[in-house]
Design an enzyme around this catalytic site. Structure first.
Site, PDB file in Angstrom:
ATOM      1  N   LYS A 239       0.572  15.722  -4.036  1.00  0.00           N
ATOM      2  CA  LYS A 239       0.902  14.800  -5.034  1.00  0.00           C
ATOM      3  C   LYS A 239       0.085  13.433  -4.945  1.00  0.00           C
ATOM      4  CE  LYS A 239       2.881  10.743  -5.700  1.00  0.00           C
ATOM      5  NZ  LYS A 239       2.287  10.583  -6.905  1.00  0.00           N
TER       6      LYS A 239
ATOM      7  N   CYS B   9      -8.609   1.538   4.083  1.00  0.00           N
ATOM      8  CA  CYS B   9      -7.936   1.177   4.808  1.00  0.00           C
ATOM      9  C   CYS B   9      -8.496   0.913   6.431  1.00  0.00           C
ATOM     10  CB  CYS B   9      -6.817   2.300   5.509  1.00  0.00           C
ATOM     11  SG  CYS B   9      -7.782   3.887   5.656  1.00  0.00           S
TER      12      CYS B   9
ATOM     13  N   THR C 201       2.039   1.057   4.527  1.00  0.00           N
ATOM     14  CA  THR C 201       3.005   1.208   5.706  1.00  0.00           C
ATOM     15  C   THR C 201       4.462   0.967   5.173  1.00  0.00           C
ATOM     16  OG1 THR C 201       1.296   0.208   7.189  1.00  0.00           O
ATOM     17  CG2 THR C 201       3.529  -0.046   7.574  1.00  0.00           C
TER      18      THR C 201
ATOM     19  N   GLY D 156      -0.920   6.034   2.593  1.00  0.00           N
ATOM     20  CA  GLY D 156      -0.517   4.972   1.544  1.00  0.00           C
ATOM     21  C   GLY D 156      -0.172   3.745   2.533  1.00  0.00           C
TER      22      GLY D 156
ATOM     23  N   GLY E  84       5.358   4.285   3.996  1.00  0.00           N
ATOM     24  CA  GLY E  84       5.478   5.280   5.219  1.00  0.00           C
ATOM     25  C   GLY E  84       6.726   5.361   6.018  1.00  0.00           C
TER      26      GLY E  84
HETATM   27  P1  NDP Z   1       1.470   3.765  -1.883  1.00  0.00           P
HETATM   28  O1  NDP Z   1       2.155   3.726  -0.535  1.00  0.00           O
HETATM   29  O2  NDP Z   1       2.021   2.773  -2.788  1.00  0.00           O
HETATM   30  O3  NDP Z   1       1.274   5.029  -2.522  1.00  0.00           O
HETATM   31  C1  NDP Z   1       0.558   6.189  -2.098  1.00  0.00           C
HETATM   32  C2  NDP Z   1       1.098   7.613  -2.553  1.00  0.00           C
HETATM   33  O4  NDP Z   1       2.269   7.441  -2.256  1.00  0.00           O
HETATM   34  C3  NDP Z   1       0.912   7.485  -3.955  1.00  0.00           C
HETATM   35  O5  NDP Z   1       0.728   8.981  -4.344  1.00  0.00           O
HETATM   36  C4  NDP Z   1       2.227   7.410  -4.555  1.00  0.00           C
HETATM   37  O6  NDP Z   1       2.586   7.535  -5.940  1.00  0.00           O
HETATM   38  C5  NDP Z   1       3.261   7.835  -3.550  1.00  0.00           C
HETATM   39  N1  NDP Z   1       4.483   7.215  -3.482  1.00  0.00           N
HETATM   40  C6  NDP Z   1       4.772   6.107  -3.360  1.00  0.00           C
HETATM   41  N2  NDP Z   1       6.184   5.734  -3.273  1.00  0.00           N
HETATM   42  C7  NDP Z   1       6.760   6.937  -2.612  1.00  0.00           C
HETATM   43  C8  NDP Z   1       7.743   7.406  -2.224  1.00  0.00           C
HETATM   44  N3  NDP Z   1       9.038   6.684  -2.088  1.00  0.00           N
HETATM   45  N4  NDP Z   1       7.821   8.747  -1.837  1.00  0.00           N
HETATM   46  C9  NDP Z   1       6.756   9.672  -2.011  1.00  0.00           C
HETATM   47  N5  NDP Z   1       5.736   9.275  -2.330  1.00  0.00           N
HETATM   48  C10 NDP Z   1       5.318   7.935  -2.801  1.00  0.00           C
HETATM   49  O7  NDP Z   1      -0.141   3.090  -1.579  1.00  0.00           O
HETATM   50  P2  NDP Z   1      -1.039   2.882  -2.250  1.00  0.00           P
HETATM   51  O8  NDP Z   1      -1.304   3.937  -3.469  1.00  0.00           O
HETATM   52  O9  NDP Z   1      -0.731   1.639  -2.882  1.00  0.00           O
HETATM   53  O10 NDP Z   1      -2.424   3.071  -1.579  1.00  0.00           O
HETATM   54  C11 NDP Z   1      -3.014   1.995  -0.969  1.00  0.00           C
HETATM   55  C12 NDP Z   1      -2.438   1.768   0.753  1.00  0.00           C
HETATM   56  O11 NDP Z   1      -2.799   3.024   1.273  1.00  0.00           O
HETATM   57  C13 NDP Z   1      -2.921   0.734   1.517  1.00  0.00           C
HETATM   58  O12 NDP Z   1      -2.061  -0.004   1.916  1.00  0.00           O
HETATM   59  C14 NDP Z   1      -3.948   1.309   2.658  1.00  0.00           C
HETATM   60  O13 NDP Z   1      -3.906   0.734   3.732  1.00  0.00           O
HETATM   61  C15 NDP Z   1      -3.365   2.763   2.738  1.00  0.00           C
HETATM   62  N6  NDP Z   1      -4.513   3.470   2.901  1.00  0.00           N
HETATM   63  C16 NDP Z   1      -4.363   4.156   4.320  1.00  0.00           C
HETATM   64  C17 NDP Z   1      -5.488   4.980   4.767  1.00  0.00           C
HETATM   65  C18 NDP Z   1      -5.363   5.535   6.095  1.00  0.00           C
HETATM   66  O14 NDP Z   1      -6.001   6.584   6.329  1.00  0.00           O
HETATM   67  N7  NDP Z   1      -4.631   4.743   7.043  1.00  0.00           N
HETATM   68  C19 NDP Z   1      -6.561   5.388   3.954  1.00  0.00           C
HETATM   69  C20 NDP Z   1      -6.162   5.110   2.295  1.00  0.00           C
HETATM   70  C21 NDP Z   1      -5.037   3.974   2.017  1.00  0.00           C
HETATM   71  P3  NDP Z   1       2.555   6.739  -6.978  1.00  0.00           P
HETATM   72  O15 NDP Z   1       0.928   6.557  -7.196  1.00  0.00           O
HETATM   73  O16 NDP Z   1       2.840   7.407  -8.140  1.00  0.00           O
HETATM   74  O17 NDP Z   1       2.877   5.359  -6.548  1.00  0.00           O
END
Ligand code: NDP
Length: 486
Positions: A183, A292, A238, A236, A241
């Site tokens: 996804k 990140c 925290t 994504g 998560g």
């Molecule tokens: P989000 O957590 O908003 O989204 C990440 C993914 O999760 C997207 O595909 C999103 O879909 C999906 N998603 C959102 N809500 C849900 C849910 N309830 N259940 C399942 N899936 C869900 O993060 P961002 O996209 O805003 O990404 C940025 C964040 O990611 C930053 O905080 C960054 O630090 C972190 N990150 C961490 C990394 C690491 O390796 N530690 C690497 C890269 C980023 P949709 O797009 O449709 O909302």
């Protein structure tokens, strides 16, 4: 800025469910906006719950039937090698798609596609080298701990590195014999769909390949709550998560989380300052800070603080912000207007907290450009030092002693990445051991290496991507005992 045209881009993309292209059952689509121009780029089918249910059914049937997991590990490796070769053959198409969809400078996108191919090559080789143990138990017989594929793997990816982070999950999941449901983020689904096509062309069985763009809050939530899912790998925020851990708990899905960071770059007065000043601006501003691993907190020993700040500001000012399709560009636009606004809001917060803008980033358009900001007069307890900004904002904080630097580096809920700049070997050993973070580099600004484990301590996550550690994450251990007595 951002003079790219949208007339050569594929006009629409379908979902990939059970290896087949389909529009969503409701007919719903997402209109993607090009970050460099703020204009319509392309349209992508947006899955609804019926589509996600179909993907879950195909993946479950595939796992039960076992076409992929019973394919020999060597043959799975050959298929993944074909994926790597196809990515390299199509690297320019992938790079342009990433640049136009996510705003990455074209040079960065080319590097990312190459790195994505490296990831498939690595896990192609890993497929038949991940094996169990023969254990000398007390009972008379043979005890063998084997590894089995974990099962249906839900792979959820953010928008900041849409292709590369997808490959970190897809390659080890497939190497271990699992069907996948990928996804992508709603803002950047295109290169994940292109990757789905490559997987199919390389020979991954169709039902094992599902790429399902759709809203995280509905179909993402459905995916992570479904009892048919055995493994969740999420990158994504925290807070998302935490919700995933809670929603998946009743199903005992195995969960890996790669979450946020607020990594420290510690510069000691015995460092090669010239090298540090040249290398460190991109360790926070690369990908316009949407990383990140960004070293967004600089801890600098007081004796070299003024010199470091002056050099850092000068180098940061020189970074070329502009059209991501231009070969000279180092920093492209941010992914969306909303994401840029988060950084602008944090600059206001920094002003309120009493920080000084040694370099004040400027927003420009069309598109969502924001040049680097450097904050001084910062304390480690300020919001700009503690909260992930995910934009081009660096905070520089002075320290006096090694112990103080370690204490400040650890005074964070996160623990993902970091760097130590020093000419003292003993100090580099002491400090890297003391800082509670999953990845740390000495005299280097890079965090991620395909062959080495990557992941976070504390609120930065659970589990490890990349390296052989990722193969553990996509398998279950089964212990089998054969008695000598027949
Ligand atoms: P989000 O957590 O908003 O989204 C990440 C993914 O999760 C997207 O595909 C999103 O879909 C999906 N998603 C959102 N809500 C849900 C849910 N309830 N259940 C399942 N899936 C869900 O993060 P961002 O996209 O805003 O990404 C940025 C964040 O990611 C930053 O905080 C960054 O630090 C972190 N990150 C961490 C990394 C690491 O390796 N530690 C690497 C890269 C980023 P949709 O797009 O449709 O909302």
């Amino acid at each position: 800025m951002g003079a790219s045209t949208s007339d050569t881009f594929q006009s629409s993309f379908d979902l990939i469910i059970g290896g087949e292209h389909r529009s969503s059952s409701s007919g719903s689509t997402i209109d993607l906006i090009e970050p460099a121009t703020g204009e319509f780029l392309t349209s992508v089918s947006q899955a609804d719950t019926e589509d996600m249910d179909a993907a879950l059914s195909f993946a479950t049937q595939e796992f039960e039937r076992g076409t992929w997991r019973r394919t020999s590990a060597t043959e799975r490796g050959r298929v993944l090698l074909r994926v790597a070769n196809l990515l390299r053959e199509r690297s320019e198409a992938f790079a342009v798609a990433e640049t136009r969809g996510a705003g990455h400078p074209i040079g960065n996108s080319r590097w990312e596609v190459n790195a994505a191919a490296d990831v498939f090559e690595y896990f192609a080789g890993a497929a038949n080298k991940h094996y169990g143990d023969v254990i000398p138990v007390q009972d008379a017989g043979l005890d063998v701990a084997t590894r089995e594929p974990v099962g249906v793997s839900a792979l959820i990816v953010p928008w900041n590195f849409p292709l590369l982070i997808a490959t970190w999950k897809v390659a080890p999941a497939l190497a271990c014999g699992n069907p996948i449901i990928l996804k992508p983020a709603s803002l950047t689904p295109v290169t994940a769909l292109m990757l789905g096509d490559v997987l199919l062309e390389a020979g991954v069985p169709p039902h094992a390949v599902n790429v399902v763009p759709g809203p995280g809050r509905s179909v993402g939530q459905q995916l992570i709550s479904d009892p048919r899912v055995n493994k969740i790998s999420f990158t994504g925020e925290t807070v998302t998560g935490v919700g995933i851990l809670q929603s998946s708990a009743p199903n005992f899905a195995r969960v890996s989380l790669e979450l946020g960071g607020k990594s420290a770059c510690i510069v000691f007065d015995d460092a090669d300052l010239e090298r540090a000043i040249a290398a460190t601006p991109l360790s926070v501003f690369d990908n316009t800070g949407q990383d990140c691993c960004a070293r967004s907190r600089f801890l600098v020993q007081r004796g070299v603080y003024d010199e470091f700040v002056a050099g850092f500001v000068e180098e940061s000012r020189k970074l070329v912000v502009g059209d991501p399709l231009s070969e000279d560009t180092q920093l492209g636009p941010m992914v969306s207007s909303a994401q840029r606004q988060v950084s602008l809001d944090y600059l206001d917060i920094a002003d309120t907290e009493g920080a000084t803008r040694a370099l004040s980033g400027e927003a420009s358009g069309p598109g969502w450009y924001l040049s680097p900001s450097v904050l001084t007069d910062v304390r480690n307890d300020m919001r700009v030092s503690q909260e992930e900004i995910f934009g081009p904002v660096a905070a520089i904080i002075p320290f006096d002693t090694e112990d103080e630097a370690i204490e400040m580096a650890n005074d964070s809920r996160y623990g993902l990445s970091g760097s130590v700049w020093t000419g003292n070997l003993g100090r580099s050993i002491r400090v890297t051991r003391a800082v509670r973070t999953g990845v740390i580099s000495v005299n280097s600004a890079r965090s991620v290496r395909t062959e080495a484990p990557f992941g976070g301590f504390k609120a930065s996550g659970i589990g490890r991507a990349l390296g052989m550690a990722a193969m553990d994450d996509y398998t279950e251990v089964k212990n089998i005992f054969f008695s000598e007595e027949v």
